[in-house]
Scaffold this motif. Sequence first.
Motif, short mmCIF file in Angstrom:
data_model
loop_
_atom_site.label_atom_id
_atom_site.label_comp_id
_atom_site.label_asym_id
_atom_site.label_seq_id
_atom_site.Cartn_x
_atom_site.Cartn_y
_atom_site.Cartn_z
N GLN A 161 43.82 110.31 -4.53
CA GLN A 161 44.39 110.74 -3.25
C GLN A 161 43.30 110.85 -2.20
OE1 GLN A 161 47.55 111.10 -2.48
NE2 GLN A 161 47.17 111.82 -0.40
N ALA A 162 42.18 111.44 -2.58
CA ALA A 162 41.06 111.57 -1.63
C ALA A 162 40.53 110.21 -1.24
CB ALA A 162 39.95 112.42 -2.24
N GLN A 163 40.44 109.29 -2.19
CA GLN A 163 39.95 107.94 -1.89
C GLN A 163 40.92 107.22 -0.98
OE1 GLN A 163 39.54 105.47 -5.33
NE2 GLN A 163 38.38 103.90 -4.27
N TRP A 164 42.21 107.35 -1.24
CA TRP A 164 43.22 106.69 -0.42
C TRP A 164 43.19 107.22 1.01
CZ3 TRP A 164 47.61 108.00 2.35
CH2 TRP A 164 48.41 106.92 2.73
N GLU A 165 43.08 108.56 1.14
CA GLU A 165 43.02 109.16 2.47
C GLU A 165 41.76 108.74 3.21
OE1 GLU A 165 43.42 113.36 1.87
OE2 GLU A 165 45.59 113.23 1.54
N GLN A 166 40.67 108.53 2.47
CA GLN A 166 39.43 108.10 3.09
C GLN A 166 39.56 106.66 3.57
OE1 GLN A 166 36.09 108.09 0.47
NE2 GLN A 166 34.58 108.10 2.11
N GLN A 167 40.22 105.81 2.80
CA GLN A 167 40.37 104.40 3.16
C GLN A 167 41.48 104.20 4.19
OE1 GLN A 167 41.06 102.45 -0.56
NE2 GLN A 167 38.91 102.47 -1.15
N ASN A 168 42.49 105.04 4.24
CA ASN A 168 43.63 104.89 5.15
C ASN A 168 43.80 106.17 5.98
OD1 ASN A 168 44.35 102.36 4.00
ND2 ASN A 168 45.19 103.47 2.26
N PRO A 169 43.04 106.31 7.07
CA PRO A 169 43.19 107.53 7.87
C PRO A 169 44.54 107.50 8.59
CG PRO A 169 41.67 106.01 8.91
CD PRO A 169 42.03 105.43 7.59
N PRO A 170 45.07 108.64 8.95
CA PRO A 170 46.34 108.67 9.68
C PRO A 170 46.24 107.90 10.99
CG PRO A 170 45.69 110.87 8.97
CD PRO A 170 44.57 109.95 8.65
N ALA A 171 47.35 107.31 11.47
CA ALA A 171 47.35 106.43 12.64
C ALA A 171 46.94 107.16 13.90
CB ALA A 171 48.73 105.81 12.82
#
Length: 174
Positions: A122-132
């Motif tokens: 989850q942390a990796q995904w959030e780091q790679q895909n920041p909110p728009a």
Amino acid sequence: MEKILERYERDCYAEKALTYSEPEFQGNWYQEYAKLKAKIEALHKSQRHLMGEQLDSLSLKEQQQLEHQLDTSLKRIRSRKHQVMLDSITELQRKVKQLQEQNKGLEEELMENQKLKAVAQQAQWEQQNPPAFLVAGSHPTLCIGTYRGEGAAQAHVRNCSSLLPPWMHRHPNG
């Protein structure tokens, strides 16, 4: 004094050695040998009877005694077998309980590892895909419906649709 005791012991042993070599003592050895040989033969005969061999020479009473002896032996064997099986079952139950405890511990460890892995993903995904709304130059807009006709409007819908789930992209008439 010590020399006298040593001489006394030596003479006693010499006298005993002479008495053992006498013919009377040799006769005792022969009698002992004969007794042991007869005992061995009786044991072999008993063993053959227990194995079911040479039973014709036994009287009815001797056969009944043999049967009783076999029954008693069989009961002892079954009792011992039963005890060994109970001991084995108890040991196996102890091992099962130990393995279940070990399995439970491994399951808890696996669940802990899965939770840690999920948090890391989850942390990796959030780091790679920041909110728009955090991306520079983008503005959060709500795009409802679709435009027909102009290419610029469709491009606007495509850009906005990246913020919407796929089921909301389709127009109910299209």
